[in-house]
Design a protein around this motif. Structure first.
Motif, PDB file in Angstrom:
ATOM      1  N   GLY A 266       0.840  -1.180  -0.509  1.00  0.00           N
ATOM      2  CA  GLY A 266       0.229  -0.197  -0.167  1.00  0.00           C
ATOM      3  C   GLY A 266       0.512   1.541  -0.630  1.00  0.00           C
ATOM      4  O   GLY A 266       0.585   1.821  -0.675  1.00  0.00           O
ATOM      5  N   LEU A 267       1.694   0.920   1.165  1.00  0.00           N
ATOM      6  CA  LEU A 267       2.671   2.381   0.613  1.00  0.00           C
ATOM      7  C   LEU A 267       3.083   2.871  -0.054  1.00  0.00           C
ATOM      8  O   LEU A 267       3.941   3.716  -0.735  1.00  0.00           O
ATOM      9  N   GLY A 268       4.161   1.308  -0.695  1.00  0.00           N
ATOM     10  CA  GLY A 268       4.268   1.378  -2.608  1.00  0.00           C
ATOM     11  C   GLY A 268       4.048   2.343  -3.103  1.00  0.00           C
ATOM     12  O   GLY A 268       4.130   2.822  -4.051  1.00  0.00           O
ATOM     13  N   SER A 269       2.317   1.942  -3.311  1.00  0.00           N
ATOM     14  CA  SER A 269       1.719   2.089  -4.382  1.00  0.00           C
ATOM     15  C   SER A 269       1.281   3.842  -4.728  1.00  0.00           C
ATOM     16  O   SER A 269       0.484   4.308  -5.343  1.00  0.00           O
ATOM     17  N   THR A 270       1.154   4.219  -3.032  1.00  0.00           N
ATOM     18  CA  THR A 270       1.100   5.552  -2.420  1.00  0.00           C
ATOM     19  C   THR A 270       2.410   6.955  -2.941  1.00  0.00           C
ATOM     20  O   THR A 270       2.158   8.076  -2.534  1.00  0.00           O
ATOM     21  N   GLY A 271       2.778   6.062  -3.564  1.00  0.00           N
ATOM     22  CA  GLY A 271       4.667   6.676  -3.535  1.00  0.00           C
ATOM     23  C   GLY A 271       5.641   7.648  -2.316  1.00  0.00           C
ATOM     24  O   GLY A 271       6.243   7.805  -2.854  1.00  0.00           O
ATOM     25  N   PHE A 272       5.765   5.839  -1.759  1.00  0.00           N
ATOM     26  CA  PHE A 272       6.744   5.738   0.129  1.00  0.00           C
ATOM     27  C   PHE A 272       8.224   5.425  -1.338  1.00  0.00           C
ATOM     28  O   PHE A 272       7.784   4.626  -2.041  1.00  0.00           O
ATOM     29  N   ALA A 273       9.065   5.622  -0.676  1.00  0.00           N
ATOM     30  CA  ALA A 273      10.205   5.154  -2.022  1.00  0.00           C
ATOM     31  C   ALA A 273      10.722   3.933  -1.715  1.00  0.00           C
ATOM     32  O   ALA A 273      10.434   2.977  -2.311  1.00  0.00           O
ATOM     33  N   GLY A 274      10.361   3.971  -0.321  1.00  0.00           N
ATOM     34  CA  GLY A 274      10.447   1.941   0.688  1.00  0.00           C
ATOM     35  C   GLY A 274      12.411   1.690   0.266  1.00  0.00           C
ATOM     36  O   GLY A 274      12.884   2.733  -0.315  1.00  0.00           O
ATOM     37  N   ILE A 275      12.844   0.384   0.558  1.00  0.00           N
ATOM     38  CA  ILE A 275      14.159   0.030   0.665  1.00  0.00           C
ATOM     39  C   ILE A 275      15.230   0.542  -1.226  1.00  0.00           C
ATOM     40  O   ILE A 275      16.107   0.705  -1.294  1.00  0.00           O
ATOM     41  N   GLU A 276      14.101  -0.092  -1.832  1.00  0.00           N
ATOM     42  CA  GLU A 276      14.171  -0.489  -3.274  1.00  0.00           C
ATOM     43  C   GLU A 276      14.182   1.109  -3.270  1.00  0.00           C
ATOM     44  O   GLU A 276      16.017   1.375  -4.254  1.00  0.00           O
ATOM     45  N   ALA A 277      14.331   1.893  -3.989  1.00  0.00           N
ATOM     46  CA  ALA A 277      14.387   3.183  -3.983  1.00  0.00           C
ATOM     47  C   ALA A 277      15.291   4.767  -2.838  1.00  0.00           C
ATOM     48  O   ALA A 277      15.679   4.644  -3.932  1.00  0.00           O
ATOM     49  N   PHE A 278      15.562   3.551  -1.937  1.00  0.00           N
ATOM     50  CA  PHE A 278      16.606   4.969  -1.017  1.00  0.00           C
ATOM     51  C   PHE A 278      17.755   4.645  -1.638  1.00  0.00           C
ATOM     52  O   PHE A 278      18.665   4.852  -2.028  1.00  0.00           O
ATOM     53  N   ASP A 279      18.019   2.708  -1.767  1.00  0.00           N
ATOM     54  CA  ASP A 279      19.152   2.151  -2.527  1.00  0.00           C
ATOM     55  C   ASP A 279      19.462   2.782  -3.436  1.00  0.00           C
ATOM     56  O   ASP A 279      20.928   2.960  -3.878  1.00  0.00           O
ATOM     57  N   GLU A 280      18.397   3.514  -4.585  1.00  0.00           N
ATOM     58  CA  GLU A 280      19.159   3.742  -5.787  1.00  0.00           C
ATOM     59  C   GLU A 280      19.346   5.757  -6.189  1.00  0.00           C
ATOM     60  O   GLU A 280      19.273   6.036  -6.604  1.00  0.00           O
ATOM     61  N   ASP A 281      17.823   5.825  -4.552  1.00  0.00           N
ATOM     62  CA  ASP A 281      18.107   7.286  -4.776  1.00  0.00           C
ATOM     63  C   ASP A 281      19.704   7.822  -5.256  1.00  0.00           C
ATOM     64  O   ASP A 281      20.676   7.861  -4.003  1.00  0.00           O
ATOM     65  N   ALA A 282      19.906   8.604  -5.835  1.00  0.00           N
ATOM     66  CA  ALA A 282      21.712   9.615  -5.928  1.00  0.00           C
ATOM     67  C   ALA A 282      21.285  10.944  -4.602  1.00  0.00           C
ATOM     68  O   ALA A 282      22.942  10.774  -4.508  1.00  0.00           O
ATOM     69  N   ARG A 283      20.615  10.700  -3.758  1.00  0.00           N
ATOM     70  CA  ARG A 283      21.109  11.589  -2.283  1.00  0.00           C
ATOM     71  C   ARG A 283      21.546  10.486  -1.357  1.00  0.00           C
ATOM     72  O   ARG A 283      22.689  10.477  -0.264  1.00  0.00           O
ATOM     73  N   PHE A 284      21.715   9.447  -1.755  1.00  0.00           N
ATOM     74  CA  PHE A 284      22.083   8.214  -0.832  1.00  0.00           C
ATOM     75  C   PHE A 284      22.929   7.436  -1.715  1.00  0.00           C
ATOM     76  O   PHE A 284      23.131   6.362  -0.852  1.00  0.00           O
ATOM     77  N   VAL A 285      23.849   7.502  -2.440  1.00  0.00           N
ATOM     78  CA  VAL A 285      24.578   6.464  -3.295  1.00  0.00           C
ATOM     79  C   VAL A 285      25.673   7.642  -3.799  1.00  0.00           C
ATOM     80  O   VAL A 285      25.669   8.748  -4.553  1.00  0.00           O
ATOM     81  N   ARG A 286      27.329   7.358  -3.560  1.00  0.00           N
ATOM     82  CA  ARG A 286      28.020   7.831  -3.689  1.00  0.00           C
ATOM     83  C   ARG A 286      28.736   7.748  -5.300  1.00  0.00           C
ATOM     84  O   ARG A 286      28.687   6.437  -4.915  1.00  0.00           O
ATOM     85  N   MET A 287      29.071   8.509  -5.866  1.00  0.00           N
ATOM     86  CA  MET A 287      29.316   8.272  -6.973  1.00  0.00           C
ATOM     87  C   MET A 287      30.885   7.763  -6.890  1.00  0.00           C
ATOM     88  O   MET A 287      31.731   8.483  -5.959  1.00  0.00           O
ATOM     89  N   ASN A 288      31.040   7.313  -8.061  1.00  0.00           N
ATOM     90  CA  ASN A 288      33.377   6.884  -7.464  1.00  0.00           C
ATOM     91  C   ASN A 288      33.285   8.431  -8.036  1.00  0.00           C
ATOM     92  O   ASN A 288      33.621   8.827  -9.036  1.00  0.00           O
ATOM     93  N   ASN A 289      34.573   8.130  -7.235  1.00  0.00           N
ATOM     94  CA  ASN A 289      35.654   9.245  -7.633  1.00  0.00           C
ATOM     95  C   ASN A 289      35.169  10.698  -8.066  1.00  0.00           C
ATOM     96  O   ASN A 289      35.137  11.296  -8.792  1.00  0.00           O
TER      97      ASN A 289
END
Length: 326
Positions: free
Chosen positions: A89-112
């Motif tokens: 239900g949360l996913g269908s209403t736009g909640f980011a969830g673990i999957e989106a958290f892992d891929e969100d550029a705000r939380f993922v560091r680019m190399n170099n």
């Protein structure tokens, strides 16, 4: 309603509420189907076509888990179904969830790439302007009450000089490593975006407005302070003025790409109060002023990565093996 009968061998068999059993099985089937569909939707951007085996595996695994819980732990099974339903239900209403958290550029560091809050060592590379010192300058450091000096020279004879505090004032100098190979007496030296958010990873680009910050032991507290520009560059500063800088590519002043650790940069300050804008240049006295007229006249600085920024600014804590300088 319980139905009881004896089989051919006279063993009593209890059939417990067959209507309820059917309802439970239907719930399990429906939940397994929902999880399968949700998995497909989440993975759609990575799948070129429908993967029947993947669908079957997700469906059968989910159903097996729920059926096992239903048989051996009915109370847990009910909670598991509710949790899965809540997640879908949360996913269908736009909640980011673990999957989106892992891929969100705000939380993922680019190399170099240099990030806001990274702990750095700023040095003057061998390609620095002629204004950089050409002979090793002795820098005093007090250790356990004794004053000692240290001079570091590279193999080519050019001294390696580092961004550090003058031991007799708050002026920033480019001096050789201190005793023990310590490159700077500025704790937690870092480049921070002016909109730095401890809960977000923000890469630094050429042209961004940034702070140069460090920490210090102030009244026995780990305190964040600024580097500011006056007649010279000064450490251990507070307040809102004279503290914004811009990093530029010495080879291309209009470059807006990401700054890379170990890359040469030139540093300019923004105009503030009675201090005009200018580019940092290392004087023959090892002090840093903003007297350079432009990129070509400015000294080059190299930003080396010491420790990456961590969410919550955990990189600013002082560990057992670290020293918090005054």
């Amino acid at each position: 309603m319980d139905l009881r009968h004896e089989d051919d061998e006279g063993i009593e068999v209890i059939i417990i509420d067959s209507l309820s059993d059917g309802r439970e099985d239907l719930l399990v089937t429906g939940m397994a189907a929902a999880v399968t569909i949700a998995t497909l939707l989440v993975s759609a951007r990575r799948l070129a076509k429908l993967d029947v085996r993947r669908c079957a595996l997700v469906f059968s695994t989910t159903a097996a888990i729920l059926l096992t819980l239903q048989v051996f732990a009915p109370a847990v099974a009910a909670k598991a179904r509710r949790s899965m339903g809540l997640g879908l239900g949360l996913g269908s209403t736009g909640f980011a969830g673990i999957e989106a958290f892992d891929e969100d550029a705000r939380f993922v560091r680019m190399n170099n790439v240099l990030y806001s809050g990274d702990i750095v060592i700023i040095s003057s590379p061998s390609t620095a302007t002629a204004a950089a010192p050409t002979t090793g300058t002795a820098v005093a450091v007090v250790t356990s009450g004794a004053s000692t000096t240290s001079t570091t020279t590279t193999a080519g004879g050019t001294p390696a000089v580092y961004f550090q505090r003058n031991v007799t004032s708050n002026e920033i100098i480019m001096g050789p490593a201190l005793d023990g190979g310590i490159q700077t007496n500025l704790s937690k030296l870092r480049i921070e975006a002016t909109d730095h958010d401890p809960q977000v990873l923000k890469p630094i680009k050429f042209g961004d407005t940034v702070f140069i910050k460090h920490n210090a032991n102030v009244n026995n507290e780990n305190t964040a302070l600024f580097v500011k520009i006056s007649d010279t560059l000064l450490s251990h500063q507070t307040g809102d003025l004279f503290n914004t800088f811009i990093l530029s590519n010495p080879s291309n002043a209009s470059d807006t790409s990401y700054v890379q650790p170990g890359q040469d940069v030139v540093i300019s300050n923004q105009a503030s109060g009675g201090i005009g804008a200018g580019y940092m240049v290392i004087g023959t006295d090892s002090k840093i002023t903003n007297k350079a007229a432009g990129v070509t006249d400015a000294s080059k600085f190299n930003i080396g990565l010491e420790r990456v920024v961590e969410l919550g600014d955990m990189q600013l804590c002082i560990c057992v093996s670290e020293t918090l300088y005054p």
